[in-house]
Design a protein around this motif. Sequence first.
Motif, PDB file in Angstrom:
ATOM      1  N   ASP A  85       0.895  -1.124  -0.031  1.00 25.11           N
ATOM      2  CA  ASP A  85       0.016   0.144   0.126  1.00 25.11           C
ATOM      3  C   ASP A  85       0.998   1.132  -0.156  1.00 25.11           C
ATOM      4  O   ASP A  85       2.113   1.401  -0.107  1.00 25.11           O
ATOM      5  N   ARG A  86       0.258   2.248  -0.248  1.00 26.32           N
ATOM      6  CA  ARG A  86       0.951   3.774  -0.259  1.00 26.32           C
ATOM      7  C   ARG A  86       1.799   3.932   0.903  1.00 26.32           C
ATOM      8  O   ARG A  86       3.013   4.404   0.876  1.00 26.32           O
ATOM      9  N   ASP A  87       1.435   3.793   2.100  1.00 26.78           N
ATOM     10  CA  ASP A  87       2.196   4.149   3.338  1.00 26.78           C
ATOM     11  C   ASP A  87       3.312   3.270   3.432  1.00 26.78           C
ATOM     12  O   ASP A  87       4.484   3.816   3.915  1.00 26.78           O
ATOM     13  N   THR A  88       3.311   1.917   2.998  1.00 20.57           N
ATOM     14  CA  THR A  88       4.215   1.046   2.893  1.00 20.57           C
ATOM     15  C   THR A  88       5.530   1.493   2.034  1.00 20.57           C
ATOM     16  O   THR A  88       6.490   1.462   2.218  1.00 20.57           O
ATOM     17  N   ASP A 108      -2.165  14.348   2.860  1.00 19.59           N
ATOM     18  CA  ASP A 108      -3.309  14.958   2.540  1.00 19.59           C
ATOM     19  C   ASP A 108      -3.630  14.396   0.989  1.00 19.59           C
ATOM     20  O   ASP A 108      -2.995  14.633  -0.199  1.00 19.59           O
ATOM     21  N   ASP A 109      -4.581  13.476   1.069  1.00 17.82           N
ATOM     22  CA  ASP A 109      -5.208  12.908  -0.312  1.00 17.82           C
ATOM     23  C   ASP A 109      -5.492  13.865  -1.442  1.00 17.82           C
ATOM     24  O   ASP A 109      -5.345  13.580  -2.356  1.00 17.82           O
ATOM     25  N   GLU A 110      -6.032  14.870  -0.927  1.00 17.91           N
ATOM     26  CA  GLU A 110      -6.723  15.916  -1.947  1.00 17.91           C
ATOM     27  C   GLU A 110      -5.587  16.421  -2.711  1.00 17.91           C
ATOM     28  O   GLU A 110      -5.638  16.600  -3.950  1.00 17.91           O
ATOM     29  N   SER A 111      -4.653  17.062  -1.952  1.00 18.49           N
ATOM     30  CA  SER A 111      -3.501  17.740  -2.612  1.00 18.49           C
ATOM     31  C   SER A 111      -2.403  16.938  -2.910  1.00 18.49           C
ATOM     32  O   SER A 111      -1.583  17.263  -3.744  1.00 18.49           O
ATOM     33  N   LEU A 142      10.943   9.406  -3.158  1.00 15.71           N
ATOM     34  CA  LEU A 142       9.550   9.195  -3.589  1.00 15.71           C
ATOM     35  C   LEU A 142       9.066   8.936  -5.007  1.00 15.71           C
ATOM     36  O   LEU A 142       8.066   8.421  -5.244  1.00 15.71           O
ATOM     37  N   ALA A 143      10.022   9.413  -5.733  1.00 14.63           N
ATOM     38  CA  ALA A 143       9.508   9.868  -7.215  1.00 14.63           C
ATOM     39  C   ALA A 143       9.026   8.419  -7.964  1.00 14.63           C
ATOM     40  O   ALA A 143       7.923   8.456  -8.755  1.00 14.63           O
ATOM     41  N   CYS A 144       9.743   7.352  -7.821  1.00 12.32           N
ATOM     42  CA  CYS A 144       9.376   6.239  -8.460  1.00 12.32           C
ATOM     43  C   CYS A 144       8.458   5.295  -7.541  1.00 12.32           C
ATOM     44  O   CYS A 144       7.690   4.369  -8.178  1.00 12.32           O
ATOM     45  N   PHE A 145       8.403   5.390  -6.270  1.00 17.39           N
ATOM     46  CA  PHE A 145       7.665   4.460  -5.690  1.00 17.39           C
ATOM     47  C   PHE A 145       6.180   4.906  -4.809  1.00 17.39           C
ATOM     48  O   PHE A 145       5.489   4.380  -4.390  1.00 17.39           O
ATOM     49  N   PRO A 147       3.886   7.600  -6.558  1.00 16.92           N
ATOM     50  CA  PRO A 147       3.429   8.597  -7.584  1.00 16.92           C
ATOM     51  C   PRO A 147       2.359   9.693  -7.029  1.00 16.92           C
ATOM     52  O   PRO A 147       2.075  10.448  -7.524  1.00 16.92           O
ATOM     53  N   GLU A 148       1.693   8.828  -6.073  1.00 16.15           N
ATOM     54  CA  GLU A 148       0.434   9.773  -5.512  1.00 16.15           C
ATOM     55  C   GLU A 148       0.982  10.935  -4.842  1.00 16.15           C
ATOM     56  O   GLU A 148       0.099  12.054  -4.168  1.00 16.15           O
ATOM     57  N   VAL A 149       2.140  11.015  -4.308  1.00 22.96           N
ATOM     58  CA  VAL A 149       2.875  12.093  -3.673  1.00 22.96           C
ATOM     59  C   VAL A 149       3.278  13.272  -4.661  1.00 22.96           C
ATOM     60  O   VAL A 149       4.101  12.839  -5.393  1.00 22.96           O
TER      61      VAL A 149
END
Length: 174
Positions: A85-88, A108-111, A142-145, A147-149
């Motif tokens: 998952d995203r957090d992991t 923040d999921d929205e931004s 974080l760029a490759c792992f 992308p939602e960030v």
Amino acid sequence: MSAVSSAEQTGRRVEEVLDRLAESGETAAAAAAEELVRSLMDFYGAGLARILHLLSGAPGEAAARLLDDDLVASLLVLHDLHPEDRDTRIARALDGVREHTLEVVGFDDESGTLTLRAREADGCGCGSGAGEGARNAAEAALACFAPEVRAVDVQTAPAGPTLLQIGTAPTGAR
């Protein structure tokens, strides 16, 4: 060059080529190139999904080794196949940032903004030297792992209580 930076560079290069085709006025060529990239992505994604399916019955060590490989993990994320998952994935990426001690405060999921707290590696909590360097290191990791960030906000850890050194008084001072 690491596999991750190579994957990032390849992605940027593909985008640049597609942009140049779009700017050339050759709309048919640009549309064909985009369709070609999309078809190849679908093909590779299907292959990766099959690999994961075939490994699902295998001992966990094989799958763990794939997830530990930066290039394979980034491809799994790109094709939305990564089993974590995203957090992991965020925690795994930040573990690779050795020069800063970063703690996740929130997302923040929205931004798409990830808020981190930075501390000095020696644990003093003063956060000096953190800030921009920590943000850049986190964004690169974080760029490759994850992308939602889409943005990273780094806060420095609040300074702890001031430590006073208590020593014995010089012999003649009493």
